[in-house]
Design a protein around this motif. Structure first.
Motif, PDB file in Angstrom:
ATOM      1  N   HIS A   1       0.838  -1.198   0.000  1.00 47.16           N
ATOM      2  CA  HIS A   1       0.000   0.000   0.000  1.00 47.16           C
ATOM      3  C   HIS A   1       0.882   1.260   0.000  1.00 47.16           C
ATOM      4  CE1 HIS A   1      -3.603   2.360   0.702  1.00 47.16           C
ATOM      5  NE2 HIS A   1      -2.931   3.017   1.621  1.00 47.16           N
ATOM      6  N   ALA A   2       1.893   1.268   0.851  1.00 47.49           N
ATOM      7  CA  ALA A   2       2.790   2.422   0.917  1.00 47.49           C
ATOM      8  C   ALA A   2       3.518   2.627  -0.414  1.00 47.49           C
ATOM      9  CB  ALA A   2       3.794   2.238   2.050  1.00 47.49           C
ATOM     10  N   LYS A   3       3.943   1.543  -1.035  1.00 44.73           N
ATOM     11  CA  LYS A   3       4.634   1.619  -2.323  1.00 44.73           C
ATOM     12  C   LYS A   3       3.767   2.313  -3.363  1.00 44.73           C
ATOM     13  CE  LYS A   3       6.263  -1.411  -6.035  1.00 44.73           C
ATOM     14  NZ  LYS A   3       6.483  -2.808  -6.438  1.00 44.73           N
ATOM     15  N   TYR A   4       2.505   1.932  -3.443  1.00 40.38           N
ATOM     16  CA  TYR A   4       1.628   2.503  -4.460  1.00 40.38           C
ATOM     17  C   TYR A   4       1.158   3.898  -4.090  1.00 40.38           C
ATOM     18  CZ  TYR A   4       1.944  -1.535  -7.361  1.00 40.38           C
ATOM     19  OH  TYR A   4       2.436  -2.503  -8.198  1.00 40.38           O
ATOM     20  N   GLU A   5       1.091   4.217  -2.822  1.00 31.76           N
ATOM     21  CA  GLU A   5       0.779   5.586  -2.427  1.00 31.76           C
ATOM     22  C   GLU A   5       1.893   6.528  -2.888  1.00 31.76           C
ATOM     23  OE1 GLU A   5      -1.991   7.055  -1.079  1.00 31.76           O
ATOM     24  OE2 GLU A   5      -2.886   5.093  -1.455  1.00 31.76           O
ATOM     25  N   LEU A   6       3.135   6.070  -2.785  1.00 31.95           N
ATOM     26  CA  LEU A   6       4.259   6.874  -3.275  1.00 31.95           C
ATOM     27  C   LEU A   6       4.190   7.067  -4.785  1.00 31.95           C
ATOM     28  CD1 LEU A   6       7.233   5.465  -1.155  1.00 31.95           C
ATOM     29  CD2 LEU A   6       6.205   7.748  -1.013  1.00 31.95           C
ATOM     30  N   LYS A   7       3.757   6.042  -5.490  1.00 30.93           N
ATOM     31  CA  LYS A   7       3.620   6.158  -6.949  1.00 30.93           C
ATOM     32  C   LYS A   7       2.502   7.126  -7.326  1.00 30.93           C
ATOM     33  CE  LYS A   7       5.388   1.735  -8.593  1.00 30.93           C
ATOM     34  NZ  LYS A   7       5.110   0.609  -9.486  1.00 30.93           N
ATOM     35  N   LYS A   8       1.448   7.165  -6.525  1.00 27.73           N
ATOM     36  CA  LYS A   8       0.311   8.033  -6.840  1.00 27.73           C
ATOM     37  C   LYS A   8       0.544   9.489  -6.443  1.00 27.73           C
ATOM     38  CE  LYS A   8      -2.828   5.681  -4.605  1.00 27.73           C
ATOM     39  NZ  LYS A   8      -4.121   5.223  -4.081  1.00 27.73           N
ATOM     40  N   ALA A   9       1.425   9.744  -5.496  1.00 28.65           N
ATOM     41  CA  ALA A   9       1.622  11.093  -4.961  1.00 28.65           C
ATOM     42  C   ALA A   9       1.911  12.135  -6.047  1.00 28.65           C
ATOM     43  CB  ALA A   9       2.711  11.087  -3.895  1.00 28.65           C
TER      44      ALA A   9
ATOM     45  N   TYR B   1      -1.279  13.007  -7.879  1.00 32.82           N
ATOM     46  CA  TYR B   1      -2.183  13.845  -7.086  1.00 32.82           C
ATOM     47  C   TYR B   1      -1.747  15.310  -7.148  1.00 32.82           C
ATOM     48  CZ  TYR B   1      -4.353   9.712  -4.955  1.00 32.82           C
ATOM     49  OH  TYR B   1      -5.036   8.548  -4.737  1.00 32.82           O
ATOM     50  N   LYS B   2      -0.428  15.535  -7.118  1.00 30.65           N
ATOM     51  CA  LYS B   2       0.071  16.912  -7.207  1.00 30.65           C
ATOM     52  C   LYS B   2      -0.248  17.521  -8.567  1.00 30.65           C
ATOM     53  CE  LYS B   2       3.583  16.711  -3.718  1.00 30.65           C
ATOM     54  NZ  LYS B   2       4.762  17.333  -3.206  1.00 30.65           N
ATOM     55  N   LYS B   3      -0.085  16.725  -9.626  1.00 30.15           N
ATOM     56  CA  LYS B   3      -0.422  17.221 -10.967  1.00 30.15           C
ATOM     57  C   LYS B   3      -1.906  17.560 -11.044  1.00 30.15           C
ATOM     58  CE  LYS B   3       2.962  14.832 -13.856  1.00 30.15           C
ATOM     59  NZ  LYS B   3       3.140  13.817 -14.905  1.00 30.15           N
ATOM     60  N   ARG B   4      -2.731  16.673 -10.525  1.00 20.48           N
ATOM     61  CA  ARG B   4      -4.172  16.896 -10.572  1.00 20.48           C
ATOM     62  C   ARG B   4      -4.544  18.140  -9.773  1.00 20.48           C
ATOM     63  NH1 ARG B   4      -8.087  12.274  -8.401  1.00 20.48           N
ATOM     64  NH2 ARG B   4      -7.315  13.035  -6.412  1.00 20.48           N
ATOM     65  N   GLN B   5      -3.897  18.313  -8.623  1.00 24.08           N
ATOM     66  CA  GLN B   5      -4.176  19.472  -7.794  1.00 24.08           C
ATOM     67  C   GLN B   5      -3.835  20.761  -8.545  1.00 24.08           C
ATOM     68  OE1 GLN B   5      -1.824  19.640  -4.197  1.00 24.08           O
ATOM     69  NE2 GLN B   5      -3.579  20.403  -3.040  1.00 24.08           N
ATOM     70  N   GLY B   6      -2.746  20.720  -9.307  1.00 20.51           N
ATOM     71  CA  GLY B   6      -2.369  21.886 -10.097  1.00 20.51           C
ATOM     72  C   GLY B   6      -3.400  22.200 -11.167  1.00 20.51           C
ATOM     73  N   LEU B   7      -3.957  21.174 -11.778  1.00 22.35           N
ATOM     74  CA  LEU B   7      -4.976  21.387 -12.807  1.00 22.35           C
ATOM     75  C   LEU B   7      -6.275  21.897 -12.226  1.00 22.35           C
ATOM     76  CD1 LEU B   7      -4.444  18.264 -15.090  1.00 22.35           C
ATOM     77  CD2 LEU B   7      -3.851  20.636 -15.587  1.00 22.35           C
TER      78      LEU B   7
END
Length: 65
Positions: free
Chosen positions: A40-48, A51-57
């Motif tokens: 779970h932690a591994k994939y949360e790091l991949k998604k982070a 999420y930042k890109k999406r937040q910027g959009l």
């Protein structure tokens, strides 16, 4: 009385075997929990970064309306 004593010994052996099996199962479950948390932690790091890109959009004037 010998039969009851023999049955008691057999019961005690069965309970000990059952306890050993349950301990083995618990070890496997603990390993599973640890591995699931790591995965779970591994994939949360991949998604982070996504999420930042999406937040910027989401801050874009047209998208944010």
């Amino acid at each position: 009385m010998t039969t009851e004593n023999g049955a008691d010994i057999e019961l005690e052996r069965s309970l000990e075997a059952l306890n050993t099996i349950n301990q083995d199962i618990n070890l496997i479950v603990e390993q599973l929990i640890d591995e699931e948390a790591a995965l779970h932690a591994k994939y949360e790091l991949k998604k982070a970064p996504l999420y930042k890109k999406r937040q910027g959009l989401e801050k874009h004037p047209i998208i944010s309306k």
